[in-house]
Design a protein around this motif. Structure first.
Motif, PDB file in Angstrom:
ATOM      1  N   VAL A 174       2.292  25.142  -4.118  1.00 38.53           N
ATOM      2  CA  VAL A 174       2.453  26.014  -5.270  1.00 38.53           C
ATOM      3  C   VAL A 174       3.816  25.832  -5.925  1.00 38.53           C
ATOM      4  O   VAL A 174       3.992  26.097  -7.116  1.00 38.53           O
ATOM      5  CB  VAL A 174       2.231  27.483  -4.856  1.00 38.53           C
ATOM      6  N   ASP A 175       4.814  25.358  -5.171  1.00 42.72           N
ATOM      7  CA  ASP A 175       6.148  25.119  -5.710  1.00 42.72           C
ATOM      8  C   ASP A 175       6.283  23.740  -6.333  1.00 42.72           C
ATOM      9  O   ASP A 175       7.379  23.338  -6.722  1.00 42.72           O
ATOM     10  CB  ASP A 175       7.206  25.295  -4.619  1.00 42.72           C
ATOM     11  N   ARG A 176       5.178  23.025  -6.425  1.00 42.53           N
ATOM     12  CA  ARG A 176       5.133  21.685  -7.014  1.00 42.53           C
ATOM     13  C   ARG A 176       5.971  20.675  -6.224  1.00 42.53           C
ATOM     14  O   ARG A 176       6.406  19.669  -6.763  1.00 42.53           O
ATOM     15  CB  ARG A 176       5.583  21.715  -8.482  1.00 42.53           C
ATOM     16  N   GLU A 177       6.187  20.964  -4.947  1.00 41.37           N
ATOM     17  CA  GLU A 177       6.874  20.043  -4.052  1.00 41.37           C
ATOM     18  C   GLU A 177       5.856  19.427  -3.100  1.00 41.37           C
ATOM     19  O   GLU A 177       4.929  20.096  -2.649  1.00 41.37           O
ATOM     20  CB  GLU A 177       7.961  20.763  -3.252  1.00 41.37           C
ATOM     21  N   PRO A 178       6.001  18.138  -2.769  1.00 45.01           N
ATOM     22  CA  PRO A 178       5.047  17.508  -1.840  1.00 45.01           C
ATOM     23  C   PRO A 178       5.200  18.049  -0.426  1.00 45.01           C
ATOM     24  O   PRO A 178       6.305  18.330   0.024  1.00 45.01           O
ATOM     25  CB  PRO A 178       5.419  16.026  -1.909  1.00 45.01           C
ATOM     26  N   PHE A 179       4.070  18.210   0.260  1.00 49.12           N
ATOM     27  CA  PHE A 179       4.114  18.586   1.667  1.00 49.12           C
ATOM     28  C   PHE A 179       3.366  17.569   2.536  1.00 49.12           C
ATOM     29  O   PHE A 179       3.522  17.552   3.750  1.00 49.12           O
ATOM     30  CB  PHE A 179       3.542  19.990   1.879  1.00 49.12           C
ATOM     31  N   LEU A 180       2.561  16.736   1.912  1.00 50.72           N
ATOM     32  CA  LEU A 180       1.839  15.716   2.662  1.00 50.72           C
ATOM     33  C   LEU A 180       1.583  14.525   1.741  1.00 50.72           C
ATOM     34  O   LEU A 180       1.208  14.699   0.574  1.00 50.72           O
ATOM     35  CB  LEU A 180       0.515  16.272   3.186  1.00 50.72           C
ATOM     36  N   VAL A 181       1.793  13.323   2.251  1.00 48.55           N
ATOM     37  CA  VAL A 181       1.588  12.098   1.482  1.00 48.55           C
ATOM     38  C   VAL A 181       0.655  11.181   2.261  1.00 48.55           C
ATOM     39  O   VAL A 181       0.900  10.885   3.429  1.00 48.55           O
ATOM     40  CB  VAL A 181       2.921  11.363   1.197  1.00 48.55           C
ATOM     41  N   HIS A 182      -0.414  10.755   1.604  1.00 53.69           N
ATOM     42  CA  HIS A 182      -1.338   9.786   2.181  1.00 53.69           C
ATOM     43  C   HIS A 182      -1.089   8.439   1.509  1.00 53.69           C
ATOM     44  O   HIS A 182      -1.158   8.333   0.282  1.00 53.69           O
ATOM     45  CB  HIS A 182      -2.789  10.211   1.960  1.00 53.69           C
ATOM     46  N   ARG A 183      -0.823   7.415   2.290  1.00 55.87           N
ATOM     47  CA  ARG A 183      -0.549   6.085   1.755  1.00 55.87           C
ATOM     48  C   ARG A 183      -1.678   5.134   2.139  1.00 55.87           C
ATOM     49  O   ARG A 183      -2.111   5.103   3.284  1.00 55.87           O
ATOM     50  CB  ARG A 183       0.789   5.564   2.281  1.00 55.87           C
ATOM     51  N   TYR A 184      -2.140   4.361   1.156  1.00 62.19           N
ATOM     52  CA  TYR A 184      -3.270   3.463   1.376  1.00 62.19           C
ATOM     53  C   TYR A 184      -2.960   2.078   0.802  1.00 62.19           C
ATOM     54  O   TYR A 184      -2.131   1.941  -0.102  1.00 62.19           O
ATOM     55  CB  TYR A 184      -4.541   3.981   0.686  1.00 62.19           C
ATOM     56  N   ALA A 185      -3.687   1.087   1.316  1.00 63.71           N
ATOM     57  CA  ALA A 185      -3.734  -0.195   0.621  1.00 63.71           C
ATOM     58  C   ALA A 185      -4.445   0.046  -0.712  1.00 63.71           C
ATOM     59  O   ALA A 185      -5.316   0.917  -0.818  1.00 63.71           O
ATOM     60  CB  ALA A 185      -4.472  -1.226   1.460  1.00 63.71           C
ATOM     61  N   TYR A 186      -4.090  -0.706  -1.712  1.00 58.99           N
ATOM     62  CA  TYR A 186      -4.584  -0.416  -3.063  1.00 58.99           C
ATOM     63  C   TYR A 186      -6.073  -0.706  -3.223  1.00 58.99           C
ATOM     64  O   TYR A 186      -6.582  -1.742  -2.784  1.00 58.99           O
ATOM     65  CB  TYR A 186      -3.813  -1.218  -4.102  1.00 58.99           C
TER      66      TYR A 186
END
Length: 243
Positions: A174-186
């Protein structure tokens, strides 16, 4: 005998306190400075300095108090408070790690300052750790965001004419800050249904692309609930917003 018992008890308590204090301090494992090319309005780009540290666990973030970044060539200084730092977990193809730092450092006049920098982290126990890093001279900057993102039925579609190494989906609270990032091959599309339903606190998302070693961060896509009550409970993503 009782005095020996109290001495042993005191030693165990002291040892526990010492261990707890030791665990609250932490070693900065690795600093990751990079220049982001951020989409701020309809493909318009703005360069920003991103600096993050790798943490072993969530508890290590508690020790951060303030962060100071200095461009040693000019003396230009940025002061970042703890409430301005982002802390999130990265899921990199099944491998997890924690990151703390910021990607919101704006350069004067939008021009990247190459050269030597120092970053100092101040902890709550007044400990200060300073590390150097540098930014190489930058090539001619791109002026437009190189990827067209479209959202349909909880899937993100990417159109581009340039080779992309990887894509990351940033989940923002809700604060527009990231809390989780998922990284993938394109891939040319990304199904968001599973990761969004597993993270119900997500209020918006961003997409980050690695293109020839440069990092491009999209605008924010907000999440709204369906307006038609006959629809199944699903997540709808709106067009980009800068509000």
């Amino acid at each position: 005998m009782r005095s020996v018992y109290y001495c042993c008890a005191f030693f165990l308590v002291f040892l526990g306190i010492s261990t707890a204090c030791t665990q609250q301090t932490h070693e900065l494992l690795r600093v990751e400075p990079r220049v982001l090319h951020v989409e701020i309005d309809k493909s318009v780009l703005e360069p920003r300095l991103s600096v993050f540290f790798t943490c072993r666990s969530k508890e290590e973030y508690v020790g951060f108090y303030t962060m100071k970044i200095v461009n040693t060539n000019t003396g230009l200084t940025w002061h970042i408070r703890q409430d301005q730092l982002s802390f999130f977990k990265i899921n990199n193809n099944g491998q997890e790690q924690y990151m703390v730092g910021t990607n919101k450092i704006v350069f004067p006049d939008g021009r990247i300052l190459p050269g030597s920098y120092s970053i100092s982290v101040f902890e709550l126990n007044r400990t200060e750790t300073t590390l150097p890093f540098s930014l190489p001279p930058q090539d001619i900057l791109d002026t437009h965001f190189p990827v067209t993102v479209s959202i349909r039925e909880n899937k993100a579609y990417f159109e581009t004419n340039v080779p992309i190494t990887s894509v990351s989906c940033l989940l923002l609270g809700v604060d527009r800050e990231p809390f989780l990032v998922h990284r993938y091959a394109y891939h040319e599309q990304l199904d968001l249904s599973t990761i969004l339903h597993e993270s119900p606190d997500t209020h918006s998302v961003q997409f980050m692309f690695d293109i020839n070693g440069r990092i491009f961060l999209s605008r924010i896509y907000a999440i709204t609930e369906p307006t038609d009550t006959s629809e199944q409970a699903s997540i709808h993503l709106t067009e980009p917003t800068d509000k």
